[in-house]
Design a protein around this motif. Structure first.
Motif, PDB file in Angstrom:
ATOM      1  N   ARG A  54     -19.764   8.703  24.208  1.00 40.01           N
ATOM      2  CA  ARG A  54     -20.256  10.302  23.831  1.00 40.01           C
ATOM      3  C   ARG A  54     -20.468  10.984  24.730  1.00 40.01           C
ATOM      4  NH1 ARG A  54     -25.848   7.908  21.058  1.00 40.01           N
ATOM      5  NH2 ARG A  54     -26.640   7.556  23.246  1.00 40.01           N
ATOM      6  N   ASP A  55     -20.905  10.456  25.811  1.00 45.04           N
ATOM      7  CA  ASP A  55     -21.246  11.484  27.184  1.00 45.04           C
ATOM      8  C   ASP A  55     -20.225  11.645  27.982  1.00 45.04           C
ATOM      9  OD1 ASP A  55     -24.280  11.306  26.290  1.00 45.04           O
ATOM     10  OD2 ASP A  55     -24.536   9.441  27.077  1.00 45.04           O
ATOM     11  N   GLY A  56     -19.176  11.119  27.917  1.00 46.81           N
ATOM     12  CA  GLY A  56     -17.998  11.269  28.778  1.00 46.81           C
ATOM     13  C   GLY A  56     -18.087  10.623  29.873  1.00 46.81           C
ATOM     14  N   THR A  57     -19.084   9.568  30.253  1.00 45.17           N
ATOM     15  CA  THR A  57     -19.392   9.112  31.428  1.00 45.17           C
ATOM     16  C   THR A  57     -18.303   7.720  31.734  1.00 45.17           C
ATOM     17  OG1 THR A  57     -21.015   7.817  30.770  1.00 45.17           O
ATOM     18  CG2 THR A  57     -21.489   9.828  31.906  1.00 45.17           C
ATOM     19  N   THR A  58     -17.429   7.366  30.735  1.00 53.48           N
ATOM     20  CA  THR A  58     -16.966   6.205  30.802  1.00 53.48           C
ATOM     21  C   THR A  58     -15.404   6.426  31.314  1.00 53.48           C
ATOM     22  OG1 THR A  58     -16.318   5.994  28.511  1.00 53.48           O
ATOM     23  CG2 THR A  58     -18.158   5.045  29.159  1.00 53.48           C
ATOM     24  N   GLU A  59     -15.045   7.734  31.004  1.00 51.29           N
ATOM     25  CA  GLU A  59     -13.504   7.970  31.218  1.00 51.29           C
ATOM     26  C   GLU A  59     -12.443   7.261  30.499  1.00 51.29           C
ATOM     27  OE1 GLU A  59     -12.073  10.523  33.059  1.00 51.29           O
ATOM     28  OE2 GLU A  59     -14.226  11.191  33.160  1.00 51.29           O
ATOM     29  N   GLU A  60     -12.828   6.489  29.142  1.00 54.72           N
ATOM     30  CA  GLU A  60     -12.003   5.791  28.594  1.00 54.72           C
ATOM     31  C   GLU A  60     -11.005   6.812  27.793  1.00 54.72           C
ATOM     32  OE1 GLU A  60     -14.038   2.337  26.240  1.00 54.72           O
ATOM     33  OE2 GLU A  60     -15.689   3.438  26.992  1.00 54.72           O
ATOM     34  N   ALA A  70     -16.018  -1.216  29.711  1.00 53.71           N
ATOM     35  CA  ALA A  70     -15.399  -0.557  28.673  1.00 53.71           C
ATOM     36  C   ALA A  70     -15.042  -1.681  27.753  1.00 53.71           C
ATOM     37  CB  ALA A  70     -13.833   0.033  29.109  1.00 53.71           C
ATOM     38  N   LEU A  71     -15.443  -1.263  26.360  1.00 55.44           N
ATOM     39  CA  LEU A  71     -15.398  -2.033  25.115  1.00 55.44           C
ATOM     40  C   LEU A  71     -14.036  -2.021  24.748  1.00 55.44           C
ATOM     41  CD1 LEU A  71     -16.641  -3.904  22.910  1.00 55.44           C
ATOM     42  CD2 LEU A  71     -17.632  -2.022  22.027  1.00 55.44           C
ATOM     43  N   LEU A  72     -13.237  -3.075  24.782  1.00 58.71           N
ATOM     44  CA  LEU A  72     -11.676  -3.037  24.427  1.00 58.71           C
ATOM     45  C   LEU A  72     -11.629  -3.266  23.162  1.00 58.71           C
ATOM     46  CD1 LEU A  72     -10.389  -4.267  27.580  1.00 58.71           C
ATOM     47  CD2 LEU A  72     -10.803  -2.205  27.235  1.00 58.71           C
ATOM     48  N   GLY A  73     -12.556  -4.112  22.344  1.00 60.65           N
ATOM     49  CA  GLY A  73     -12.109  -4.470  20.946  1.00 60.65           C
ATOM     50  C   GLY A  73     -12.499  -5.891  20.569  1.00 60.65           C
ATOM     51  N   LEU A  74     -12.394  -6.297  19.166  1.00 60.73           N
ATOM     52  CA  LEU A  74     -12.851  -7.504  18.860  1.00 60.73           C
ATOM     53  C   LEU A  74     -11.781  -8.712  19.261  1.00 60.73           C
ATOM     54  CD1 LEU A  74     -15.231  -8.186  16.894  1.00 60.73           C
ATOM     55  CD2 LEU A  74     -13.406  -8.465  14.959  1.00 60.73           C
ATOM     56  N   VAL A  75     -12.164  -9.627  19.551  1.00 63.77           N
ATOM     57  CA  VAL A  75     -11.392 -10.830  19.981  1.00 63.77           C
ATOM     58  C   VAL A  75     -11.318 -11.657  18.951  1.00 63.77           C
ATOM     59  CG1 VAL A  75     -10.981 -12.594  21.592  1.00 63.77           C
ATOM     60  CG2 VAL A  75     -11.568 -10.453  22.361  1.00 63.77           C
ATOM     61  N   ASP A  76     -12.563 -12.097  18.123  1.00 62.18           N
ATOM     62  CA  ASP A  76     -12.733 -12.924  17.094  1.00 62.18           C
ATOM     63  C   ASP A  76     -13.809 -12.845  16.171  1.00 62.18           C
ATOM     64  OD1 ASP A  76     -12.147 -15.329  15.704  1.00 62.18           O
ATOM     65  OD2 ASP A  76     -13.323 -16.755  16.939  1.00 62.18           O
ATOM     66  N   ALA A  77     -13.537 -13.139  14.937  1.00 64.02           N
ATOM     67  CA  ALA A  77     -14.618 -12.932  13.705  1.00 64.02           C
ATOM     68  C   ALA A  77     -14.553 -14.158  13.020  1.00 64.02           C
ATOM     69  CB  ALA A  77     -14.520 -11.740  13.228  1.00 64.02           C
ATOM     70  N   MET A 113     -19.236   1.393  17.939  1.00 65.34           N
ATOM     71  CA  MET A 113     -19.706   1.110  19.208  1.00 65.34           C
ATOM     72  C   MET A 113     -18.825   1.731  20.493  1.00 65.34           C
ATOM     73  SD  MET A 113     -20.872  -3.007  19.214  1.00 65.34           S
ATOM     74  CE  MET A 113     -21.504  -2.691  21.014  1.00 65.34           C
ATOM     75  N   GLN A 114     -17.850   1.744  20.311  1.00 62.39           N
ATOM     76  CA  GLN A 114     -16.899   2.626  21.378  1.00 62.39           C
ATOM     77  C   GLN A 114     -17.308   3.786  21.378  1.00 62.39           C
ATOM     78  OE1 GLN A 114     -13.200   0.921  19.706  1.00 62.39           O
ATOM     79  NE2 GLN A 114     -12.857   0.129  21.677  1.00 62.39           N
ATOM     80  N   LEU A 115     -17.205   4.673  20.156  1.00 61.94           N
ATOM     81  CA  LEU A 115     -17.779   5.947  20.137  1.00 61.94           C
ATOM     82  C   LEU A 115     -18.948   6.207  20.820  1.00 61.94           C
ATOM     83  CD1 LEU A 115     -16.106   6.656  16.503  1.00 61.94           C
ATOM     84  CD2 LEU A 115     -15.150   7.537  18.844  1.00 61.94           C
TER      85      LEU A 115
END
Length: 411
Positions: free
Chosen positions: A322-328, A81-88, A316-318
């Motif tokens: 989109r396929d509903g396989t990640t259960e996020e 699961a992609l949780l977000g940005l840590v640094d930029a 990216m998260q979306l």
């Protein structure tokens, strides 16, 4: 106009935007095993004013002009699961000729970005069960391993054939040593298709060993220890029948590895580094086409890149959900007050046919992805919505949500 004013506001800065994004990511990591993938990317600007003198050169040849972006993303090590940005970090190479690399301290080099991201990950994601920062060969820096935060493990693809110290007291080169090891295991993996490459099954040979890495010469800093204990894992493709270069990686890690299962996990974790390449693709071409931005002021463009980097993670998260396989869950990418707006929009967007019904459970990220894709112009009949559709849909959603707040204020 509002966004333009935002970028030109002196109180808006890249560091603050990155810190805010990291704080949101931190809310999602508690109790999870987290990996942080980081990398650099050159932004070669192609807009009308991209050749302006205010932009510094990028690339080895220095013939093009643009900016540099260093980004880091947090993922759940168990379910991806992609949780977000840590640094930029965004900067402009406008300083002209600099002194020789070996004569400069690490703090004065662009290499410092690898070290500082590890520190930020350790601070921002401290609620995680564990943190492993993963990066490619450019981050194979002795000080990177020595100065890592105590709550952060490192996993870096080896770049330099460094000197290592053997138990006997003798020394040898890192690559010669690992090449001399006996195979610990063989296993097969599916290598997914990529531009110019077909999907294939690869048989991999695995080797691993603890190593004592010697401090490089000339000494990068007098306070660095003479040696450091790491583990090297060697994985190479032995059944290659395809055209192109076979897989051969030598990851170095601070993780202890005592058996083949643990060594294979190190390789599997390193493979997840590809997520950062997907991120740059989303930012540059698939979703935003940011290199075509026509902003003649480097300071403003730097802020724009940082803002787009934050948005690209949500895109990216979306796409991944989109396929509903990640259960996020919805809260992985949206605020709690977004849910009623998304559900109301879903009721408006659903059609009479089964294909035009949202098949995903409310409260999931997949449910939100369906709504955002419909707002972006997807008909629900053909194909799968990609980054561009998701970007257009997210822009529409933000506008609609803003409209609801205006209406509530006027009630």
């Amino acid at each position: 106009m509002q966004f333009t004013r935002f970028l030109r506001n002196d109180r808006v800065g890249v560091e603050e935007m990155a810190r805010h994004a990291a704080a949101r990511t931190a809310l999602r990591v508690a109790g999870r095993e987290i990996i942080v993938v980081q990398d650099n990317s050159e932004l070669v600007l192609g807009g009308r004013r991209a050749k302006a003198d205010g932009y510094g050169p990028v690339g080895k040849g220095g013939g093009t002009r643009g900016l540099m972006l260093h980004a880091a993303l947090a993922l759940d090590a168990d379910d991806d699961a992609l949780l977000g940005l840590v640094d930029a970090q965004v900067w402009n190479r406008d300083k002209g000729k600099v002194t020789a690399r070996r004569s400069r301290a690490i703090a004065d080099k662009e290499s410092q970005h690898w070290l500082s991201t590890a520190v930020k990950a350790g601070e921002a994601l401290s609620a995680a069960r564990g943190i492993t920062v993963i990066s490619d060969r450019e981050s194979d820096i002795y000080a990177h391993f020595v100065q890592r935060p105590p709550n952060v493990e490192l996993l870096v693809r080896a770049n330099w054939n460094r000197k290592i110290k053997l138990i006997s007291g003798a020394s040898t080169s890192e690559f010669a040593f690992v090449d001399s090891l006996q195979e610990a295991a063989r296993y097969s993996v599916t290598v997914p298709a990529a531009p110019g490459r077909k999907e294939r099954t690869a048989e991999l040979a695995l080797r691993f060993s603890p190593v004592t890495l010697c401090r490089p010469h000339p000494i990068p800093a007098p306070d660095l220890p003479k040696t450091i204990q790491l583990t090297i894992v060697d994985v190479r493709e032995v059944s290659s029948t395809h055209e192109g270069k076979p897989i051969h990686w030598r990851p170095l890690t601070t993780h202890a590895v005592s058996n083949s299962k643990q060594a294979r996990r190190i390789v599997d974790l390193y493979r997840k580094r590809w997520t950062i390449e997907e991120f740059f693709r989303t930012l540059k071409s698939a979703g935003f086409d940011i290199e075509q931005a026509d902003i003649g002021e480097p300071e403003v463009m730097i802020k724009f890149v940082a803002a787009a980097a934050v948005a690209a993670v949500t895109i990216m998260q979306l796409v991944r959900a989109r396929d509903g396989t990640t259960e996020e869950k919805l809260i992985e990418a949206f605020d709690p007050d977004d849910r009623p707006v998304l559900e109301a929009l879903c009721a408006e967007l659903e059609g009479a046919t089964e294909k035009q019904k949202n098949p995903h459970r409310k409260g999931t990220l997949a449910f939100a992805a369906w709504v955002i894709a419909r707002l972006g112009g997807w008909t629900a009949y053909y194909g799968k919505p990609g980054p561009l559709v998701m970007r257009l849909g997210l822009e529409a959603f933000r506008g609609i949500k803003y409209g609801t707040t205006l209406r509530l204020k006027n009630v």
